[in-house]
Design an enzyme around this catalytic site. Structure first.
Site, PDB file in Angstrom:
ATOM      1  N   VAL A  63       0.859  -1.026  -0.147  1.00 32.18           N
ATOM      2  CA  VAL A  63      -0.027   0.081   0.087  1.00 32.18           C
ATOM      3  C   VAL A  63       0.810   1.087  -0.078  1.00 32.18           C
ATOM      4  O   VAL A  63       1.895   1.306   0.700  1.00 32.18           O
ATOM      5  CB  VAL A  63      -0.966  -0.134   1.175  1.00 32.18           C
ATOM      6  CG1 VAL A  63      -1.617   1.320   1.335  1.00 32.18           C
ATOM      7  CG2 VAL A  63      -1.782  -1.154   1.123  1.00 32.18           C
ATOM      8  N   ALA A 108       4.515   4.187   2.943  1.00 26.61           N
ATOM      9  CA  ALA A 108       3.980   2.871   2.296  1.00 26.61           C
ATOM     10  C   ALA A 108       4.046   1.823   3.291  1.00 26.61           C
ATOM     11  O   ALA A 108       4.673   2.210   4.426  1.00 26.61           O
ATOM     12  CB  ALA A 108       4.883   2.435   0.822  1.00 26.61           C
ATOM     13  N   LYS A 109       3.811   0.454   2.910  1.00 25.01           N
ATOM     14  CA  LYS A 109       4.002  -0.410   3.804  1.00 25.01           C
ATOM     15  C   LYS A 109       3.653  -1.674   3.071  1.00 25.01           C
ATOM     16  O   LYS A 109       2.666  -1.618   2.184  1.00 25.01           O
ATOM     17  CB  LYS A 109       2.982  -0.614   5.110  1.00 25.01           C
ATOM     18  CG  LYS A 109       3.566  -1.392   6.192  1.00 25.01           C
ATOM     19  CD  LYS A 109       4.714  -0.634   7.056  1.00 25.01           C
ATOM     20  CE  LYS A 109       5.182  -1.418   8.031  1.00 25.01           C
ATOM     21  NZ  LYS A 109       6.324  -0.589   8.941  1.00 25.01           N
ATOM     22  N   GLY A 110       4.159  -2.964   3.201  1.00 25.75           N
ATOM     23  CA  GLY A 110       3.740  -3.879   2.751  1.00 25.75           C
ATOM     24  C   GLY A 110       3.564  -5.263   3.678  1.00 25.75           C
ATOM     25  O   GLY A 110       4.199  -5.127   4.786  1.00 25.75           O
ATOM     26  N   ASP A 149      10.528  -5.112   8.487  1.00 27.28           N
ATOM     27  CA  ASP A 149       9.739  -4.912   9.700  1.00 27.28           C
ATOM     28  C   ASP A 149       9.407  -6.176  10.296  1.00 27.28           C
ATOM     29  O   ASP A 149      10.462  -6.905  10.226  1.00 27.28           O
ATOM     30  CB  ASP A 149       8.546  -4.345   8.937  1.00 27.28           C
ATOM     31  CG  ASP A 149       7.390  -3.709  10.231  1.00 27.28           C
ATOM     32  OD1 ASP A 149       7.646  -2.678  10.611  1.00 27.28           O
ATOM     33  OD2 ASP A 149       6.551  -4.452  10.511  1.00 27.28           O
TER      34      ASP A 149
END
Ligand code: NAD
Length: 425
Positions: A63, A108-110, A149
């Site tokens: 995202v 963003a992040k995944g 992360d």
């Protein structure tokens, strides 16, 4: 997100925080809607050929919440708890975090909904390469730059870098940060988040007149963030009395020997069963859920989101909460704690050390020039300290909590960038 979707989990908290900032700033409805919505979202299926020849399929997400201030930046999480709304919330918080510490990035992040501990290294490599190839069209050093992360590490970043580089035909170190040093990783990146958490914890203690020498702390999570934070706090003289992880929790009146605890975790995989020893004596096993309500000066949640909730907020005894994790305090718990003396240093400030040094790593990749560890540490402290003062001053000037101040400052900067760029077409 479709209009019928009801946000859940941390996205509810992220939306509540944004709504408060929008109201405080007097921004209009359209701007609110724009910032409440991710700019780009991708859901992918990640099939894996397992070592035994069977096939497993996992859900993956990336995202990108906002690009107004620059390329999107954010971690990649491997955990069975990952879902679209969690990734959306984490991406939004990345936008605010980058803006708060003045980095030229959006957020963003995944995530991949997989339990890494249930997979061999070869399987994790195949999952990572497949996931990378699925999201390849929307990542790149000028588009979106992943980092480690929960459940991912520098090896994961090396596989992403290699997969991306193979597809474009040349080595692109700037596509990820948190890489191994030998592949262009930055000196000081591995400990940047935890160093920053401890740095900010010491500032908060000074503000509250607490001498670190002999002060007490509890740390939830003993991974990349929690372990380093415990060590840096102990180095500053703080008695880290309790540490927990997904397997258990341990406590010692005189403070835990963090080095020995680390050795135990390296051997067994968990803090569970640690018996203490050394100059500080023995350790007891305690209920992991009790860690957030222990009577300590500083509580550092450094595991997952939503651990301080309406169900336990009234029982929090810590004087200061330094949010190493993203989103550990729900909006409901925040409201309860607002009526207490507990000082909460919000995630977007407390754990920003990681993305700050990620930015340094990306800048070094772009310059093809490595900085010294001293330069990295000094510049990290400089940026964090500047953000700390911004937040403290804004909170005092507007009589608001540090979270409200940090979010308002960040949202204001993003709105400013958005307005200067204008809307296309
Ligand atoms: P990690 O995978 O290295 O470690 C996670 C730790 O939390 C492990 O010790 C695990 O056992 C523990 N844990 C998991 N679920 C738990 C639970 N329910 N109760 C207690 N402990 C639990 O992950 P990390 O990189 O240390 O990330 C931790 C948090 O910090 C996350 O919220 C992450 O988004 C945030 N964060 C990480 C970075 C970074 O640079 N790694 C930067 C900013 C924020």
């Amino acid at each position: 997100m479709t209009p019928t979707d009801t946000p859940h989990g941390p996205l509810v908290d992220a939306h509540a925080q944004l709504a408060e900032a929008i109201e405080h700033l007097g921004a209009d409805d359209g701007t609110h809607r724009l910032l409440a919505t991710s700019r780009r979202e991708m859901a992918v299926s990640v099939p894996l050929r397992r070592d035994d020849g069977t096939t497993a399929v996992y859900e993956g997400f990336r995202v990108q919440h906002n690009f107004s201030r620059g390329p999107a930046k954010g971690g990649l999480r491997y955990s069975t708890h990952v879902d679209f709304d969690e990734v959306r919330a984490l991406a939004m918080w990345m936008t605010w975090k980058c803006a708060l510490v003045n980095l030229p990035y959006g957020g963003a992040k995944g995530g991949v909904a997989i339990e890494p501990l249930d997979h061999s290294t070869a399987e994790l490599e195949r999952v990572t390469r497949r996931y990378t190839s699925e999201i390849l069209p929307i990542i790149g050093p000028e588009i979106d730059i992943p980092a480690p992360d929960i459940g991912t590490d520098e090896q994961t970043m090396a596989w992403i870098m290699d997969t991306y580089s193979a597809s474009v035909g040349h080595t692109v170190p700037g596509v990820v940060t948190g890489k191994p040093i030998s592949l262009g990783g930055s000196l000081g990146r591995a400990t940047a988040t935890s160093r920053g958490v401890a740095h900010i914890a010491l500032k908060a203690m000074a503000l509250r007149g607490i001498d670190p020498e002999g002060a007490t702390a509890a740390v939830q999570g003993f991974g990349k963030v929690g372990r380093g934070a415990a060590r840096f706090l102990a180095d500053a003289g703080v008695r880290v009395q309790a540490v927990s992880d997904v397997g258990g929790a341990v406590w010692a009146e005189q403070g835990l020997d963090i080095q020995r605890l680390g050795d135990h975790v390296d051997q067994t995989g968990s803090v569970d069963g640690f018996e203490g020893g050394g100059p500080v004596g023995g350790a007891e096993q305690i209920d992991p859920a009790s860690i957030v309500t222990l009577d300590v000066d500083v509580l550092v949640p450094a595991a997952v989101e939503s651990v301080i909730t309406v169900d336990n907020a009234e029982r929090v005894q810590a004087k200061i909460i330094v949010e190493g994790a993203n989103g550990p305090t729900t909006a409901g718990a925040d409201a309860i704690l607002a009526d207490s003396d507990v000082l909460i240093v919000p995630d977007i400030l407390a754990n920003a050390g990681g993305v700050i040094v990620s930015y340094f790593e990306w800048a070094q990749a772009n310059q093809a020039y490595q900085w010294t560890e001293r330069e990295v540490k000094d510049r990290l402290e400089e940026r964090l300290t500047a953000a700390w003062h911004d937040v403290v001053e804004y909170a005092e000037a507007h009589s608001m909590s540090y979270r409200q101040a940090a979010t308002a400052l960040a949202v204001r900067r993003v709105i400013e960038a958005h307005e200067l760029r204008g809307l296309y077409p």
